[in-house]
Write a protein that holds these residues in place. Structure first.
Motif, PDB file in Angstrom:
ATOM      1  N   LEU A  75       9.483  11.974  19.253  1.00  0.00           N
ATOM      2  CA  LEU A  75       8.712  13.205  19.108  1.00  0.00           C
ATOM      3  C   LEU A  75       7.571  13.369  17.724  1.00  0.00           C
ATOM      4  O   LEU A  75       8.773  13.305  16.795  1.00  0.00           O
ATOM      5  N   VAL A  76       6.696  13.405  17.278  1.00  0.00           N
ATOM      6  CA  VAL A  76       6.056  14.292  16.211  1.00  0.00           C
ATOM      7  C   VAL A  76       5.751  16.149  16.316  1.00  0.00           C
ATOM      8  O   VAL A  76       5.140  16.233  17.346  1.00  0.00           O
ATOM      9  N   GLU A  77       6.023  16.587  14.310  1.00  0.00           N
ATOM     10  CA  GLU A  77       4.887  17.145  15.199  1.00  0.00           C
ATOM     11  C   GLU A  77       4.829  17.940  14.544  1.00  0.00           C
ATOM     12  O   GLU A  77       4.431  17.248  12.654  1.00  0.00           O
ATOM     13  N   PHE A  78       3.274  18.905  14.267  1.00  0.00           N
ATOM     14  CA  PHE A  78       2.762  19.825  13.454  1.00  0.00           C
ATOM     15  C   PHE A  78       2.632  20.890  13.725  1.00  0.00           C
ATOM     16  O   PHE A  78       2.453  21.922  14.857  1.00  0.00           O
ATOM     17  N   THR A  79       2.703  21.474  12.290  1.00  0.00           N
ATOM     18  CA  THR A  79       1.781  22.938  12.143  1.00  0.00           C
ATOM     19  C   THR A  79       0.507  23.430  11.961  1.00  0.00           C
ATOM     20  O   THR A  79       0.448  22.796  10.981  1.00  0.00           O
ATOM     21  N   VAL A  80       0.028  23.609  13.292  1.00  0.00           N
ATOM     22  CA  VAL A  80      -1.652  23.995  13.195  1.00  0.00           C
ATOM     23  C   VAL A  80      -2.107  25.407  12.573  1.00  0.00           C
ATOM     24  O   VAL A  80      -1.177  25.985  13.494  1.00  0.00           O
ATOM     25  N   GLN A  81      -1.849  25.767  11.767  1.00  0.00           N
ATOM     26  CA  GLN A  81      -3.137  27.049  11.631  1.00  0.00           C
ATOM     27  C   GLN A  81      -4.480  27.333  12.061  1.00  0.00           C
ATOM     28  O   GLN A  81      -5.609  27.430  11.399  1.00  0.00           O
ATOM     29  N   ARG A  82      -4.846  28.562  12.382  1.00  0.00           N
ATOM     30  CA  ARG A  82      -5.941  28.761  12.867  1.00  0.00           C
ATOM     31  C   ARG A  82      -6.919  28.775  12.484  1.00  0.00           C
ATOM     32  O   ARG A  82      -6.509  29.703  10.985  1.00  0.00           O
ATOM     33  N   VAL A  83      -7.922  28.312  11.773  1.00  0.00           N
ATOM     34  CA  VAL A  83      -8.877  28.205  11.117  1.00  0.00           C
ATOM     35  C   VAL A  83     -10.305  29.584  11.555  1.00  0.00           C
ATOM     36  O   VAL A  83     -10.992  29.413  12.863  1.00  0.00           O
ATOM     37  N   ASN A  84     -11.054  30.002  11.130  1.00  0.00           N
ATOM     38  CA  ASN A  84     -11.808  31.240  11.623  1.00  0.00           C
ATOM     39  C   ASN A  84     -13.563  30.134  11.937  1.00  0.00           C
ATOM     40  O   ASN A  84     -13.672  29.438  10.624  1.00  0.00           O
ATOM     41  N   GLY A  86     -12.916  27.832  13.416  1.00  0.00           N
ATOM     42  CA  GLY A  86     -12.583  25.784  13.319  1.00  0.00           C
ATOM     43  C   GLY A  86     -13.035  25.105  15.098  1.00  0.00           C
ATOM     44  O   GLY A  86     -11.290  26.381  15.889  1.00  0.00           O
ATOM     45  N   GLU A  87     -13.307  25.032  15.026  1.00  0.00           N
ATOM     46  CA  GLU A  87     -13.586  24.772  16.685  1.00  0.00           C
ATOM     47  C   GLU A  87     -12.007  23.623  17.417  1.00  0.00           C
ATOM     48  O   GLU A  87     -11.876  24.123  18.614  1.00  0.00           O
ATOM     49  N   VAL A  88     -11.678  22.682  16.368  1.00  0.00           N
ATOM     50  CA  VAL A  88     -10.006  22.105  16.603  1.00  0.00           C
ATOM     51  C   VAL A  88      -9.058  22.907  16.711  1.00  0.00           C
ATOM     52  O   VAL A  88      -8.355  22.931  17.515  1.00  0.00           O
ATOM     53  N   SER A  89      -9.043  23.207  15.278  1.00  0.00           N
ATOM     54  CA  SER A  89      -7.699  24.572  15.151  1.00  0.00           C
ATOM     55  C   SER A  89      -7.426  25.306  15.921  1.00  0.00           C
ATOM     56  O   SER A  89      -6.408  25.472  16.464  1.00  0.00           O
ATOM     57  N   THR A  90      -8.531  25.720  16.755  1.00  0.00           N
ATOM     58  CA  THR A  90      -8.869  27.645  17.907  1.00  0.00           C
ATOM     59  C   THR A  90      -8.260  26.463  18.907  1.00  0.00           C
ATOM     60  O   THR A  90      -7.144  27.396  19.295  1.00  0.00           O
ATOM     61  N   TYR A  91      -8.813  25.403  19.090  1.00  0.00           N
ATOM     62  CA  TYR A  91      -8.861  25.019  20.511  1.00  0.00           C
ATOM     63  C   TYR A  91      -6.350  24.649  20.653  1.00  0.00           C
ATOM     64  O   TYR A  91      -5.515  25.135  21.346  1.00  0.00           O
ATOM     65  N   LEU A  92      -6.517  24.148  19.121  1.00  0.00           N
ATOM     66  CA  LEU A  92      -4.613  23.198  19.426  1.00  0.00           C
ATOM     67  C   LEU A  92      -3.544  25.069  19.044  1.00  0.00           C
ATOM     68  O   LEU A  92      -2.925  25.312  19.979  1.00  0.00           O
ATOM     69  N   CYS A  93      -4.603  25.593  18.632  1.00  0.00           N
ATOM     70  CA  CYS A  93      -3.129  27.094  18.357  1.00  0.00           C
ATOM     71  C   CYS A  93      -3.286  27.882  19.611  1.00  0.00           C
ATOM     72  O   CYS A  93      -1.944  28.756  20.297  1.00  0.00           O
ATOM     73  N   ASP A  94      -4.813  27.866  19.965  1.00  0.00           N
ATOM     74  CA  ASP A  94      -4.444  28.817  21.592  1.00  0.00           C
ATOM     75  C   ASP A  94      -4.792  28.718  22.905  1.00  0.00           C
ATOM     76  O   ASP A  94      -4.235  29.118  23.849  1.00  0.00           O
ATOM     77  N   ASP A  95      -5.545  27.489  22.882  1.00  0.00           N
ATOM     78  CA  ASP A  95      -5.282  26.876  24.613  1.00  0.00           C
ATOM     79  C   ASP A  95      -4.887  25.366  25.208  1.00  0.00           C
ATOM     80  O   ASP A  95      -4.738  25.388  26.379  1.00  0.00           O
ATOM     81  N   LEU A  96      -4.917  24.518  23.458  1.00  0.00           N
ATOM     82  CA  LEU A  96      -4.255  23.687  25.003  1.00  0.00           C
ATOM     83  C   LEU A  96      -2.793  23.623  24.576  1.00  0.00           C
ATOM     84  O   LEU A  96      -1.792  24.001  24.612  1.00  0.00           O
ATOM     85  N   PRO A  97      -2.626  23.306  26.895  1.00  0.00           N
ATOM     86  CA  PRO A  97      -1.142  23.845  27.067  1.00  0.00           C
ATOM     87  C   PRO A  97      -0.314  22.792  26.977  1.00  0.00           C
ATOM     88  O   PRO A  97      -0.415  21.259  27.010  1.00  0.00           O
ATOM     89  N   VAL A  98       0.910  22.788  27.829  1.00  0.00           N
ATOM     90  CA  VAL A  98       1.684  22.434  27.243  1.00  0.00           C
ATOM     91  C   VAL A  98       1.679  21.130  28.761  1.00  0.00           C
ATOM     92  O   VAL A  98       1.484  21.216  29.320  1.00  0.00           O
TER      93      VAL A  98
END
Length: 246
Positions: A75-84, A86-98
């Motif tokens: 397994l590979v871990e990333f920690t992503v912080q939402r950027v104002n 930021g289309e990618v960071s926002t999607y990863l933080c808020d919308d990408l489902p397990v």
């Protein structure tokens, strides 16, 4: 932490599919994402990878993020912080489902890394989400059983912004950790809110006589301030490695 890959960086592997298997909130604006890639080649602490998202209409977006830990059970871990905005960071933080898939390419980078075979003391200086690749180094040290002395100086706006809060509180791993606050400091912190300074590095870092390996990661202004201060203290500039974002 989102990053920009530099020309000439070491890149291993091609694009491969990776499934999100776990989400862990770290702060109100940061989340750890755990992926299971198809065939990950492994990586070193401090490296990063590209994440590619593809919409139903074929639109793609690619961003680079630091790995937050050594490979564990593939397994590979990333920690992503939402950027104002930021289309990618926002999607990863808020919308990408397990259970959803993305594409990964990496690992990338052969300079801002720490190997468990190294023996010199280590100074880690982090600003905000710049803690991510440095925490990967701390975790690699712990998992390898290394007893190399580590000191971490971590600058955040408020106590609510501390990523990996519980893990950093655990002093059992032998890492000397100092948290600095720039906007609001908790009661009893002993230091008023302020940006990182030469005095902070002198008080909580290694003296040049220890000839430590220094890793600095954070916003550009933070990195430049910390690097210049270490040089002013007399640290060997060849031992100071930096990564910046923003």
């Amino acid at each position: 932490m989102a990053r920009t890959a530099l020309p000439g960086g070491l890149v291993t592997g091609l694009w491969q599919r990776a499934r999100l298997v776990e989400r862990r909130p770290e702060t109100a604006t940061a989340v750890t994402l755990v992926f299971r890639p198809e065939n990950w080649p492994g990586h070193l602490a401090g490296q990063h990878a590209d994440i590619r998202l593809t919409a139903d209409d074929g639109y793609t977006a690619v961003r680079s993020f630091s790995m937050a830990a050594p490979v564990r059970d593939g397994l590979v871990e990333f920690t992503v912080q939402r950027v104002n905005d930021g289309e990618v960071s926002t999607y990863l933080c808020d919308d990408l489902p397990v259970g959803a898939d993305v594409e990964l390419k990496g690992p990338i980078g052969g300079w801002f890394i720490w190997r468990e075979t190294e023996t010199r003391p280590v100074l880690l200086v982090a600003g905000g989400s710049g803690i991510v690749p440095l925490q990967a180094m701390i975790r690699q040290r712990r998992e390898s059983g290394s007893d190399v002395p580590f000191r971490l100086i971590y600058s955040v706006r408020t106590s609510a912004d501390i990523i990996y809060r519980d893990e950093l509180r655990d002093a059992a791993d032998g890492v000397e950790t100092t948290i600095l606050y720039t906007r609001t400091a908790p009661a009893g912190s002993g230091r008023p809110p302020a940006r990182i300074s030469l005095a902070d590095l002198k008080e909580h870092g290694w003296t040049p006589g220890f000839d430590p390996a220094c890793f600095i990661c954070g916003p550009t202004g933070f990195v430049e301030t910390a690097a210049k201060a270490l040089v002013a203290m007399g640290h060997n500039s060849h031992r100071i490695k930096t990564e910046r974002f923003g």
